[in-house]
Design a protein around this motif. Structure first.
Motif, PDB file in Angstrom:
ATOM      1  N   UNK A   5      42.365   6.024  30.719  1.00  0.00           N
ATOM      2  CA  UNK A   5      41.354   6.595  29.781  1.00  0.00           C
ATOM      3  C   UNK A   5      40.304   7.086  30.718  1.00  0.00           C
ATOM      4  N   UNK A   6      39.637   6.480  31.574  1.00  0.00           N
ATOM      5  CA  UNK A   6      38.735   7.194  32.528  1.00  0.00           C
ATOM      6  C   UNK A   6      38.739   7.783  33.491  1.00  0.00           C
ATOM      7  N   UNK A   7      39.636   8.128  34.274  1.00  0.00           N
ATOM      8  CA  UNK A   7      39.941   9.289  35.076  1.00  0.00           C
ATOM      9  C   UNK A   7      40.503  10.428  34.246  1.00  0.00           C
ATOM     10  N   UNK A  25      37.752  12.582  32.691  1.00  0.00           N
ATOM     11  CA  UNK A  25      36.546  12.983  33.149  1.00  0.00           C
ATOM     12  C   UNK A  25      37.629  14.320  34.378  1.00  0.00           C
ATOM     13  N   UNK A  26      38.201  14.424  34.066  1.00  0.00           N
ATOM     14  CA  UNK A  26      39.474  15.724  34.722  1.00  0.00           C
ATOM     15  C   UNK A  26      39.288  16.489  33.441  1.00  0.00           C
ATOM     16  N   UNK A  27      40.176  15.744  32.334  1.00  0.00           N
ATOM     17  CA  UNK A  27      39.686  17.221  31.135  1.00  0.00           C
ATOM     18  C   UNK A  27      38.619  17.260  31.269  1.00  0.00           C
ATOM     19  N   UNK A  28      37.241  16.745  31.246  1.00  0.00           N
ATOM     20  CA  UNK A  28      35.999  17.223  31.098  1.00  0.00           C
ATOM     21  C   UNK A  28      35.696  18.461  32.331  1.00  0.00           C
ATOM     22  N   UNK A  29      35.867  18.295  33.805  1.00  0.00           N
ATOM     23  CA  UNK A  29      36.110  18.794  34.847  1.00  0.00           C
ATOM     24  C   UNK A  29      36.842  20.583  34.495  1.00  0.00           C
ATOM     25  N   UNK A  85      29.898  21.059  36.535  1.00  0.00           N
ATOM     26  CA  UNK A  85      31.568  20.672  36.845  1.00  0.00           C
ATOM     27  C   UNK A  85      32.141  19.110  37.735  1.00  0.00           C
ATOM     28  N   UNK A  86      31.110  19.633  38.783  1.00  0.00           N
ATOM     29  CA  UNK A  86      31.538  17.960  39.826  1.00  0.00           C
ATOM     30  C   UNK A  86      31.229  17.200  39.189  1.00  0.00           C
ATOM     31  N   UNK A  87      29.901  16.712  38.297  1.00  0.00           N
ATOM     32  CA  UNK A  87      29.462  15.005  37.630  1.00  0.00           C
ATOM     33  C   UNK A  87      30.695  15.072  36.958  1.00  0.00           C
ATOM     34  N   UNK A  88      31.036  16.166  36.211  1.00  0.00           N
ATOM     35  CA  UNK A  88      32.487  15.817  35.264  1.00  0.00           C
ATOM     36  C   UNK A  88      33.495  14.694  36.196  1.00  0.00           C
ATOM     37  N   UNK A  89      34.070  15.476  37.575  1.00  0.00           N
ATOM     38  CA  UNK A  89      34.406  14.465  38.229  1.00  0.00           C
ATOM     39  C   UNK A  89      34.177  13.005  39.057  1.00  0.00           C
ATOM     40  N   UNK A  90      32.952  13.067  38.946  1.00  0.00           N
ATOM     41  CA  UNK A  90      32.353  11.953  39.668  1.00  0.00           C
ATOM     42  C   UNK A  90      32.826  11.102  39.092  1.00  0.00           C
ATOM     43  N   UNK A  91      32.987  10.964  37.620  1.00  0.00           N
ATOM     44  CA  UNK A  91      33.130   9.807  36.446  1.00  0.00           C
ATOM     45  C   UNK A  91      34.516   9.370  36.840  1.00  0.00           C
ATOM     46  N   UNK A  92      35.690  10.196  37.456  1.00  0.00           N
ATOM     47  CA  UNK A  92      36.854   9.637  38.189  1.00  0.00           C
ATOM     48  C   UNK A  92      36.943   8.810  38.864  1.00  0.00           C
ATOM     49  N   UNK A  93      36.450   8.594  39.802  1.00  0.00           N
ATOM     50  CA  UNK A  93      35.725   7.333  40.651  1.00  0.00           C
ATOM     51  C   UNK A  93      34.826   5.563  39.806  1.00  0.00           C
ATOM     52  N   UNK A  94      34.216   6.155  39.157  1.00  0.00           N
ATOM     53  CA  UNK A  94      33.151   5.800  38.433  1.00  0.00           C
ATOM     54  C   UNK A  94      34.414   4.562  37.210  1.00  0.00           C
ATOM     55  N   UNK A 110      35.211  19.590  25.322  1.00  0.00           N
ATOM     56  CA  UNK A 110      34.257  18.689  24.150  1.00  0.00           C
ATOM     57  C   UNK A 110      35.133  17.848  23.231  1.00  0.00           C
ATOM     58  N   UNK A 111      35.985  17.910  22.769  1.00  0.00           N
ATOM     59  CA  UNK A 111      36.739  17.679  21.711  1.00  0.00           C
ATOM     60  C   UNK A 111      37.689  16.101  22.356  1.00  0.00           C
ATOM     61  N   UNK A 112      38.651  16.846  23.228  1.00  0.00           N
ATOM     62  CA  UNK A 112      39.544  15.180  24.127  1.00  0.00           C
ATOM     63  C   UNK A 112      38.384  14.710  25.459  1.00  0.00           C
ATOM     64  N   UNK A 113      37.223  15.407  25.558  1.00  0.00           N
ATOM     65  CA  UNK A 113      36.713  14.445  26.660  1.00  0.00           C
ATOM     66  C   UNK A 113      35.605  13.666  26.246  1.00  0.00           C
ATOM     67  N   UNK A 114      35.274  14.126  24.997  1.00  0.00           N
ATOM     68  CA  UNK A 114      34.740  12.541  24.187  1.00  0.00           C
ATOM     69  C   UNK A 114      35.263  11.821  23.749  1.00  0.00           C
ATOM     70  N   UNK A 115      36.469  12.380  23.226  1.00  0.00           N
ATOM     71  CA  UNK A 115      37.884  11.631  22.403  1.00  0.00           C
ATOM     72  C   UNK A 115      38.316  10.129  23.872  1.00  0.00           C
ATOM     73  N   UNK A 116      37.812  11.268  24.851  1.00  0.00           N
ATOM     74  CA  UNK A 116      38.579   9.944  25.795  1.00  0.00           C
ATOM     75  C   UNK A 116      37.867   9.239  26.344  1.00  0.00           C
ATOM     76  N   UNK A 117      36.117  10.273  26.827  1.00  0.00           N
ATOM     77  CA  UNK A 117      34.980   8.721  26.799  1.00  0.00           C
ATOM     78  C   UNK A 117      34.772   7.794  26.188  1.00  0.00           C
TER      79      UNK A 117
END
Length: 183
Positions: free
Chosen positions: A89-91, A94-98, A58-67, A144-151
């Motif tokens: 969108x990026x933030x 990351x939050x949705x996937x986490x 889950x923290x790897x998904x949170x790592x998308x926020x600073x990316x 999965x759905x919203x996370x991948x859509x947003x990513x």
């Protein structure tokens, strides 16, 4: 980057070890993942090591926020509107996937313990129904759905920003657009 690859491989090895699913095409446990009671039983078997593994995931998904923030900082020549949209969108991705992954270290251990301690079939069934609902909503719909859509949308916006930027070659942006659309 090497640390991320090695760490991801290690975490994947622990996951496969706990769930006994190193070869998903030839493994009964992996094929039984549609059986939500079996997932709870395997999770209970995994213990605290598995809870930590899911928390790290889950923290790897949170790592998308600073990316997303770092990438937005690099895209400033493309225009403020695209940069802000990409950042948002990026933030959010990351939050949705986490959020979707957070069910594993926080909700599933409780349900797995209660499932193991249940004394009646009705109690076990109720716990499985709660788990299935949470899994389908937080995991499939949100994570999965919203996370991948947003990513994917973030990747397209980054690609458009790179193409619009005088600093980067257009072909780099087109790669982002194609990859984003594929997500």
């Amino acid at each position: 980057m090497k640390t991320i690859i090695v760490g991801g491989t290690y975490l994947g090895g622990i996951y496969g070890d706990v769930y006994n699913c190193q070869n998903p095409l030839n493994n009964q446990t992996y094929r039984a993942f549609a059986d939500f009671a079996a997932i709870l039983e395997r999770f209970q078997f995994g213990g605290s090591r598995l809870i930590v593994l899911w928390w790290l995931f889950a923290m790897t998904a949170m790592a998308f926020v600073p990316v997303a923030a770092l990438v937005a900082g690099e895209l400033t020549p493309a225009g403020e509107g695209l940069v802000l949209l990409g950042f948002a969108l990026g933030v959010t991705a990351g939050l949705v996937q986490a959020l979707g992954l957070a069910r594993w270290p926080f909700l599933v251990p409780v349900l797995a313990r209660r499932h193991a301690a249940a004394t009646t079939e009705a109690e076990r069934t109720a716990i499985v129904v709660v788990f299935e609902a949470a899994h389908r909503y937080l995991g499939v719909a949100v994570g999965e759905h919203l996370g991948y859509l947003l990513t994917g949308t973030w990747t397209i916006v980054v690609g458009v920003s790179l193409s619009a930027s005088p600093v980067h070659p257009d072909w780099v942006g087109w790669i982002g657009i194609v990859v984003g659309a594929a997500l």
